[in-house]
Design an enzyme around this catalytic site. Structure first.
Site, mmCIF file in Angstrom:
data_model
loop_
_atom_site.group_PDB
_atom_site.id
_atom_site.type_symbol
_atom_site.label_atom_id
_atom_site.label_comp_id
_atom_site.label_asym_id
_atom_site.label_seq_id
_atom_site.Cartn_x
_atom_site.Cartn_y
_atom_site.Cartn_z
ATOM 1 N N PHE A 89 0.842 -1.207 0.000
ATOM 2 C CA PHE A 89 0.000 0.000 0.000
ATOM 3 C C PHE A 89 0.874 1.253 0.000
ATOM 4 C CE2 PHE A 89 -3.685 2.520 1.793
ATOM 5 C CZ PHE A 89 -4.513 2.295 0.704
ATOM 6 N N GLY A 90 1.825 1.241 -0.942
ATOM 7 C CA GLY A 90 2.695 2.401 -1.124
ATOM 8 C C GLY A 90 2.048 3.398 -2.066
ATOM 9 N N ILE A 143 1.969 3.834 -5.378
ATOM 10 C CA ILE A 143 1.222 3.416 -6.577
ATOM 11 C C ILE A 143 -0.106 2.765 -6.170
ATOM 12 C CG2 ILE A 143 1.268 1.942 -8.647
ATOM 13 C CD1 ILE A 143 4.364 2.405 -8.671
ATOM 14 N N ARG A 151 6.299 -6.589 -10.061
ATOM 15 C CA ARG A 151 7.389 -7.340 -10.678
ATOM 16 C C ARG A 151 6.884 -8.743 -10.976
ATOM 17 N NH1 ARG A 151 9.313 -3.220 -11.892
ATOM 18 N NH2 ARG A 151 11.353 -2.359 -11.333
ATOM 19 N N GLU A 179 11.005 -11.722 -17.881
ATOM 20 C CA GLU A 179 10.695 -10.924 -19.079
ATOM 21 C C GLU A 179 11.975 -10.428 -19.755
ATOM 22 O OE1 GLU A 179 8.384 -7.860 -16.824
ATOM 23 O OE2 GLU A 179 9.751 -6.429 -17.708
ATOM 24 N N HIS A 231 5.196 -4.371 -20.101
ATOM 25 C CA HIS A 231 5.809 -3.518 -19.064
ATOM 26 C C HIS A 231 5.668 -2.024 -19.429
ATOM 27 C CE1 HIS A 231 9.065 -3.678 -15.695
ATOM 28 N NE2 HIS A 231 8.311 -2.602 -15.558
ATOM 29 N N GLY A 286 3.910 0.268 -17.583
ATOM 30 C CA GLY A 286 3.494 1.077 -16.429
ATOM 31 C C GLY A 286 3.863 2.561 -16.517
#
Ligand code: DGY
Length: 323
Positions: free
Chosen positions: A156-157, A159, A242, A271, A289, A291
């Site tokens: 729960f950081g 992002i 990740r 990946e 990837h 994001g």
């Protein structure tokens, strides 16, 4: 005084490269071909700063190379599990990352994957492209309603909280989270978020589960067969963190056998190789990837690296120092 020498491992946005050229004796990677371990070692021996990114594996072997000139590693990326932090510390190297600037864009991609998975968007896109769509009908491709549903966040950081905000205020979703520490009360209140005591509790209660923990040994295969079996058959799993946080083989089995309804993945174990099992499944949305992949964010990430190494070479503490 001569300018510090910096080596950049991959191609960066043009405006940041122009800044690098103006400020440093810089070696850019015009070809964008990843550097080999030997080239990375040589970079540490010949430059004052190495500027790698999240796909460059900066192992202990590389960091322990003799006759190092480099004193700082300015990682282009918020995640730094590509760098052996203990080895960097032991070698007295400063390591920085690029937090904050990619928070919203990564949360947007998590939300996109949630919607894609819930509403079967990848499958629908493939249906049209394969020219097999025969028209609207009342029972065709029914997905799951997102608005008002329950989202569980593991980690729960920044992002996760940004995603929770979009989900709660934009889609009226109920927010559950699992995190090692207690967030500030105003954040909890704003999101009406409920803290789960265990990952197991969250998995069994949420219809959508989104992963937001760091990668590395401590979280490797956090989501395994046993935990996937606790999820609801109607649930969707989203990963923008990740790849190795999920045991891919177990997830493929879960998707195939209907233990869960779908998944949305932006990151993968090993990946860019993708387990071929994912490619055979209709109920998984796959992104490469993406994001942080917006013009604005990638420029901001580059600028963040510039600020960090600028501070370092001015004898100040870089604001994003992780070691
Ligand atoms: C990061 O920064 O860690 C992302 O994975 C790429 O932006």
């Amino acid at each position: 005084m001569s300018k510090p020498k910096v080596i950049v491992t991959r191609k960066w946005p043009a405006e940041v490269e122009a800044q690098l050229k103006a400020l440093y004796d810089v070696h850019l990677n015009e070809s964008d071909i990843p550097m080999t371990a030997e080239e990375l070692k040589h970079a540490l021996q010949t430059a004052d700063a190495l500027l790698p990114t999240v796909t460059d594996l900066i192992s202990a072997d590389i960091l322990n190379v003799e006759n190092k000139r480099a004193r700082i590693i300015g990682n282009f990326g918020v995640g730094y599990n590509n760098i052996d932090i203990n080895a960097a510390k032991a070698q007295g190297l400063v390591v920085t990352n690029t937090p904050h600037v990619l928070t919203d864009c990564t949360a947007d991609i998590a939300m996109l994957l949630l919607l894609m998975s819930a509403r079967r968007a990848s499958e629908g896109n493939r249906l049209i492209r394969s020219r097999q769509w025969t028209g609207w009908r009342p029972t065709h491709m029914l997905g799951q309603k997102v608005t008002g549903n329950t989202l569980g966040l593991i980690g729960f950081g920044r992002i996760a909280q940004a995603m929770a905000k979009k989900a709660h205020h934009g889609f009226d979703m109920k927010i559950l989270f699992f995190a090692p520490s207690q967030p500030a009360q105003n954040i909890i209140d704003d999101l009406q978020a409920i803290r789960c005591k265990t990952i197991e509790e969250l998995l069994s209660e949420a219809n959508f589960v989104s992963l937001h923990c760091p990668g590395g040994e401590a979280t490797r295969h956090l989501i395994n067969e046993q935990r996937l079996k606790l999820m609801r058959p109607s649930a969707h799993l989203i990963n923008t963190a990740r790849g190795d946080v999920i045991d891919s083989k177990a997830l493929i089995k879960a998707l195939k056998e209907g233990w869960i309804a779908g998944a949305g993945l932006d990151v993968f174990e090993g990946e860019p190789a993708i387990d071929p099992g994912f490619l055979e499944l209709d109920n998984v949305a796959l992104l490469p990837h993406l994001g942080s992949a917006t013009e604005e964010t990638r420029v901001a990430m580059g600028n963040r690296v510039l600020e960090n190494i600028g501070a370092f070479f001015a004898g100040l503490e870089p604001s994003d120092r992780v070691v």
